[in-house]
Design a protein around this motif. Structure first.
Motif, PDB file in Angstrom:
ATOM      1  N   GLU A  12      26.057 -27.782  -6.698  1.00 10.89           N
ATOM      2  CA  GLU A  12      26.311 -29.160  -7.689  1.00 10.89           C
ATOM      3  C   GLU A  12      27.678 -29.106  -8.532  1.00 10.89           C
ATOM      4  O   GLU A  12      28.269 -28.049  -8.778  1.00 10.89           O
ATOM      5  CB  GLU A  12      25.232 -29.182  -8.829  1.00 10.89           C
ATOM      6  CG  GLU A  12      23.864 -29.388  -8.406  1.00 10.89           C
ATOM      7  CD  GLU A  12      22.736 -29.240  -9.544  1.00 10.89           C
ATOM      8  OE1 GLU A  12      22.997 -28.795 -10.498  1.00 10.89           O
ATOM      9  OE2 GLU A  12      21.934 -30.047  -9.330  1.00 10.89           O
ATOM     10  N   TYR A  14      29.704 -30.481 -11.708  1.00 10.31           N
ATOM     11  CA  TYR A  14      29.529 -31.251 -13.056  1.00 10.31           C
ATOM     12  C   TYR A  14      30.877 -31.561 -13.465  1.00 10.31           C
ATOM     13  O   TYR A  14      31.906 -30.897 -13.437  1.00 10.31           O
ATOM     14  CB  TYR A  14      28.846 -30.396 -14.128  1.00 10.31           C
ATOM     15  CG  TYR A  14      27.474 -30.194 -13.881  1.00 10.31           C
ATOM     16  CD1 TYR A  14      26.450 -31.223 -13.659  1.00 10.31           C
ATOM     17  CD2 TYR A  14      27.024 -28.703 -13.343  1.00 10.31           C
ATOM     18  CE1 TYR A  14      25.253 -30.777 -13.438  1.00 10.31           C
ATOM     19  CE2 TYR A  14      25.685 -28.405 -12.794  1.00 10.31           C
ATOM     20  CZ  TYR A  14      24.800 -29.529 -13.046  1.00 10.31           C
ATOM     21  OH  TYR A  14      23.421 -29.238 -12.697  1.00 10.31           O
ATOM     22  N   ASP A  66      26.740 -35.038 -14.671  1.00 10.90           N
ATOM     23  CA  ASP A  66      26.413 -35.035 -13.211  1.00 10.90           C
ATOM     24  C   ASP A  66      27.599 -35.852 -12.694  1.00 10.90           C
ATOM     25  O   ASP A  66      28.283 -36.639 -13.241  1.00 10.90           O
ATOM     26  CB  ASP A  66      25.133 -35.229 -12.745  1.00 10.90           C
ATOM     27  CG  ASP A  66      24.715 -36.383 -13.148  1.00 10.90           C
ATOM     28  OD1 ASP A  66      25.387 -37.317 -13.804  1.00 10.90           O
ATOM     29  OD2 ASP A  66      23.638 -36.947 -12.580  1.00 10.90           O
TER      30      ASP A  66
END
Length: 380
Positions: A12, A14, A66
């Motif tokens: 992920e 961010y 996000d």
């Protein structure tokens, strides 16, 4: 704790606030901007989700959300990824150009590591990771600086011995500016002959693209922050240190000799007067005895400052102790500021006790005012 990724598992990305690039020759601004602040026109999810942050992280200006970047461990290596297309009006283009000239940097977080740009320490001749990467090229010789719309994201990973598991140990982003003529042209991510310069008198079309480059590394997860925590010129300047110590010792000895000579002279005169019957007025050091027990001019302010100083001293000592023991890891964003605030609050009783004790010792009677000022004067 480290996160072990399997091949193909999502990594992920961010996004954090845009801030002026630290370490630039001249800091031209101090204001952070949210990544999804509308005039920037970055590619964004339909509904950006904010991430939980500590108190210290919030106070230091972090705003973590996000992103639309899709990274999967060891997949799509060095292949072009088209992100989105944005229309930037002339008014917003002027805003972006102004931020580029102020050396603003984009901040990402990947597996707890900040995305960095690789810099060279000229003195030590070594490379280090500088947190953040440029929004645009502020040094370019254009009327308006080029905007970076393509990012080469280098993810350095360390493979666990004997296991099909991988850990992220470094994130380097190399931004570039490419003026794509169309969406099909942007999907190739090829460098173009022209750089993307936003016009302030008309609308601009910006295509955002990126590549992910997976690079194996021998860096262990436990030492992955070493390249970020770079110290410029770490050598100890022994000559300056010894020189300062010698000067301090010399001045201390000189002042001590002057005081001893003055005191010896006064004592000799006192001994001579003891044999005389006539009462003489005090002189020399004896003149001080009347001032030692005299209360200062502003007892209230003195006691309040002593109390708050004791509170700060306790807070600093305990915070440094926790930092030395390794509890305040840089990977835990905002932990230092959070711990400082908590200890400052916990040691409030020290400020209250010291302030009240000093104030009472000097005969103060406005104890309610003392309590109020101790609690609010310094924080205010």
């Amino acid at each position: 704790a480290p996160h072990d990724y399997k091949k193909g598992e999502e990594v992920e990305v961010y996004v954090n606030s845009l801030t002026p690039l630290m370490g630039s020759q001249q800091l031209k601004s101090l204001i952070p901007y949210d990544y999804y602040y509308k005039p920037f026109h970055f590619c964004s999810p339909k509904e950006p989700q904010s991430q939980p942050e500590s108190l210290g992280s919030i106070l230091f200006g972090d705003r973590i959300f996000d992103s639309v970047y899709k990274l999967r461990m060891l997949q799509n290596n060095a292949t072009c990824q088209y992100l989105c297309s944005e229309t930037v009006p002339g008014e917003d283009a002027a805003f972006i150009n102004a931020r580029i000239k102020e050396n603003y940097a984009i901040n990402w977080l990947i597996d707890g590591l900040p995305a960095a740009s690789r810099k060279l320490d000229v003195k030590a001749k070594t490379l280090f990771n500088s947190i953040g990467f440029e929004l645009g090229d502020s040094m370019a010789s254009f009327s308006n600086p080029p905007l970076h719309n393509h990012y080469d994201i280098e993810i350095q990973y360390h493979k666990q011995e004997g296991q099909d598991k991988y850990r992220v140990v470094g994130v380097i982003v190399i931004p570039s500016s490419n003026k794509y003529d169309s969406e099909d042209d942007a999907k190739t991510c090829g460098p173009t002959s022209e750089r993307l310069v936003l016009k302030e008198d008309s609308d601009n079309t910006v295509h955002y693209t990126y590549k992910v480059i997976w690079t194996p590394s021998n860096i262990a997860w436990a030492t992955r922050w070493d390249n970020y925590l770079h110290t410029f010129d770490p050598r100890i300047h022994w000559f300056s240190l010894v020189n300062s110590i010698v000067i301090v010792l010399f001045l201390t000895g000189m002042v001590a000799m002057i005081l001893l000579r003055a005191l010896h002279k006064d004592i000799s005169r006192y001994n001579q007067l003891e044999a005389q019957e006539d009462v003489q007025e005090d002189f020399g050091w004896k003149l001080v005895h009347g001032d030692i027990f005299r209360a200062p001019a502003n007892i209230m302010l003195l006691s309040v400052l002593l109390g708050n100083g004791s509170q700060l001293f306790c807070m600093t000592t305990v915070t440094l102790l926790f930092a030395v023991l390794g509890f305040l890891s840089p990977s835990n964003r905002g932990s230092l500021a959070t711990v400082m605030l908590i200890f400052y609050m916990l040691f409030a009783f020290v400020a209250g006790y010291i302030s009240a004790r000093i104030y009472k010792m000097f005969g103060g009677d406005a104890w309610k005012k003392n309590v109020f000022l101790t609690a609010f004067l310094f924080p205010t």
